[in-house]
Design a protein around this motif. Structure first.
Motif, short mmCIF file in Angstrom:
data_model
loop_
_atom_site.label_atom_id
_atom_site.label_comp_id
_atom_site.label_asym_id
_atom_site.label_seq_id
_atom_site.Cartn_x
_atom_site.Cartn_y
_atom_site.Cartn_z
N ALA A 127 0.80 -1.12 -0.03
CA ALA A 127 0.09 -0.07 0.02
C ALA A 127 0.85 1.27 0.01
O ALA A 127 0.33 2.29 -0.53
N GLU A 128 2.01 1.19 0.56
CA GLU A 128 2.90 2.27 0.59
C GLU A 128 3.44 2.89 -0.81
O GLU A 128 4.05 3.87 -1.03
N LYS A 129 3.16 1.98 -1.80
CA LYS A 129 3.61 2.45 -3.18
C LYS A 129 2.56 3.25 -3.63
O LYS A 129 2.68 4.02 -4.79
N ASN A 130 1.49 3.53 -2.87
CA ASN A 130 0.61 4.72 -3.53
C ASN A 130 -0.04 4.56 -4.65
O ASN A 130 -0.15 5.53 -5.45
N ILE A 131 -0.10 3.38 -5.34
CA ILE A 131 -0.75 3.31 -6.42
C ILE A 131 -2.21 2.76 -6.22
O ILE A 131 -2.78 1.87 -5.68
N LYS A 132 -3.04 3.79 -6.79
CA LYS A 132 -4.47 3.74 -6.43
C LYS A 132 -5.38 3.55 -7.86
O LYS A 132 -6.37 3.17 -7.76
N ASP A 136 -1.40 4.85 -12.21
CA ASP A 136 -0.32 4.86 -11.35
C ASP A 136 0.77 3.76 -11.66
O ASP A 136 1.93 3.88 -10.69
N ASP A 188 8.05 -3.16 -8.03
CA ASP A 188 7.02 -2.59 -7.39
C ASP A 188 5.93 -3.37 -7.05
O ASP A 188 4.96 -3.19 -6.20
N SER A 210 -2.11 -3.89 -1.43
CA SER A 210 -3.25 -3.57 -1.90
C SER A 210 -3.33 -4.06 -3.13
O SER A 210 -2.47 -4.74 -3.80
#
Length: 338
Positions: A127-132, A136, A188, A210
């Motif tokens: 989740a820390e990769k901030n792929i929403k 992304d 990633d 995520s």
């Protein structure tokens, strides 16, 4: 001497008939009931997705239908389809894309009901990769296994979300290597099943995972289900129907008792994930049992329309070269009613 020779000859003929699928080996249940010995080969080593089979065995659901079930670990859907098609086991639990490919190669094997009707295929990442959103993923390195259904359908997913193959970089590795690549930060993300790798790497790393699920992004297809060789389907019709019915009942019962279903897997394998991982894997699996066309139906009830959609996806992806009608891959005669 002549009588003895005749007896040996008759015994040999009976043994040959049994080996060729002419009959089922019998055992006696605790209540004295005669049971047919049945072997089910899984798609992989036991993990949360398989809980209903262990639960059904533990709770006597299979025995109620006259089945003494032996559950055998697999080493990938392709090998399970091959073993099932060759009647080395009675039934298999395998991914539909592997079945489609095998039938296209002339293997005499068919599905008797897909249970996971929404694909667990997904792009997985911390989740820390901030792929929403799919956008992304641009510039990201993703671990995949060349030739599997996930990697072959990934280009179709990219196209569906407005990306091109050049927007991401795929790193080829084996199934175990994908998790290691994400855990070590070499990639990633990975292409995998939300019911399998995600909960495992989340526990190993101690941080949340995520997903971007194929189905949520407009690309859905059939996943795991029961299959059997055409020989078993023709020679053991009544047993096949009992196996399909018992399995559907086992999935229904396990869905209503998720903790009990997970507990039933205790001791299933030396490689068995932790109870926490099994619980999350099974919970995610239960989200996949239906399509819009089968909502409210018993687990394992399929439709020709959903089969056709799956065939179309894999024909486009090149996994099957000469697509056939659903009946070439699926024998609807054994479908559980409901």
């Amino acid at each position: 001497m002549r009588k003895r020779a005749l007896a040996i000859c008759v015994a040999a003929v009976l043994l040959l008939a049994t080996a060729c699928g002419g009959g089922s080996e019998k055992t006696t249940g605790a209540d004295g009931k005669q049971l047919d010995k049945v072997t089910l080969m899984l798609n992989w080593y036991p993990y949360g997705e398989h809980a209903p089979f262990y639960y059904g065995k533990a709770k006597g659901i299979y025995a109620k239908h006259g089945i003494d079930l032996t559950i055998q670990a697999g080493q990938g859907s392709q090998k399970t389809v091959q073993a099932t098609g060759a009647a080395q086991v009675d039934f298999g639990w395998a991914d539909t894309p592997a079945l489609l490919a095998a039938v296209g190669q002339g293997m005499k094997v068919k599905s008797v009901g897909v249970f996971l009707q929404t694909t667990p295929s997904s792009v997985q990442f911390f989740a820390e990769k901030n792929i929403k959103t799919p956008a992304d993923l641009k510039g990201k390195k993703i671990a995949s296994t060349a030739g599997d259904a996930l990697s072959k359908t990934f280009p179709a997913l990219l196209k569906a979300v407005g990306l091109s193959d050049s927007d991401v970089s795929l790193q080829n590795t084996d199934a175990a290597g994908k998790m290691a690549a994400v855990l070590s930060g070499q990639t990633d993300a990975l292409l995998g099943y939300a019911t399998d790798q995600g909960p495992t790497i989340q526990e190993k790393a101690g941080k949340p995972v995520s997903y971007l699920r194929y189905a949520d992004l407009g690309l859905n297809f059939y996943s795991n289900g029961l299959l059997a060789s055409e020989r078993v389907l023709s020679e053991k019709k009544e047993l096949t129907q009992r196996m399909v019915t018992a399995s559907s009942e086992a999935w229904t019962a396990a869905s209503a008792d998720q903790p009990g279903a997970v507990d039933a897997m205790t001791g299933a394998s030396e490689q068995l994930p932790s109870k926490a991982v099994l619980t999350e894997q099974f919970a995610k699996t239960l989200e996949l049992l239906h399509t819009d066309l089968t909502q409210g139906k018993a687990p394992g009830v399929n439709t020709a329309a959903d089969w056709q959609k799956t065939i179309d996806v894999f024909a486009t992806a090149g996994i099957i070269q000469k697509p056939q009608a659903p009946s070439a891959y699926w024998d609807a005669a054994f479908e559980v009613k409901g």
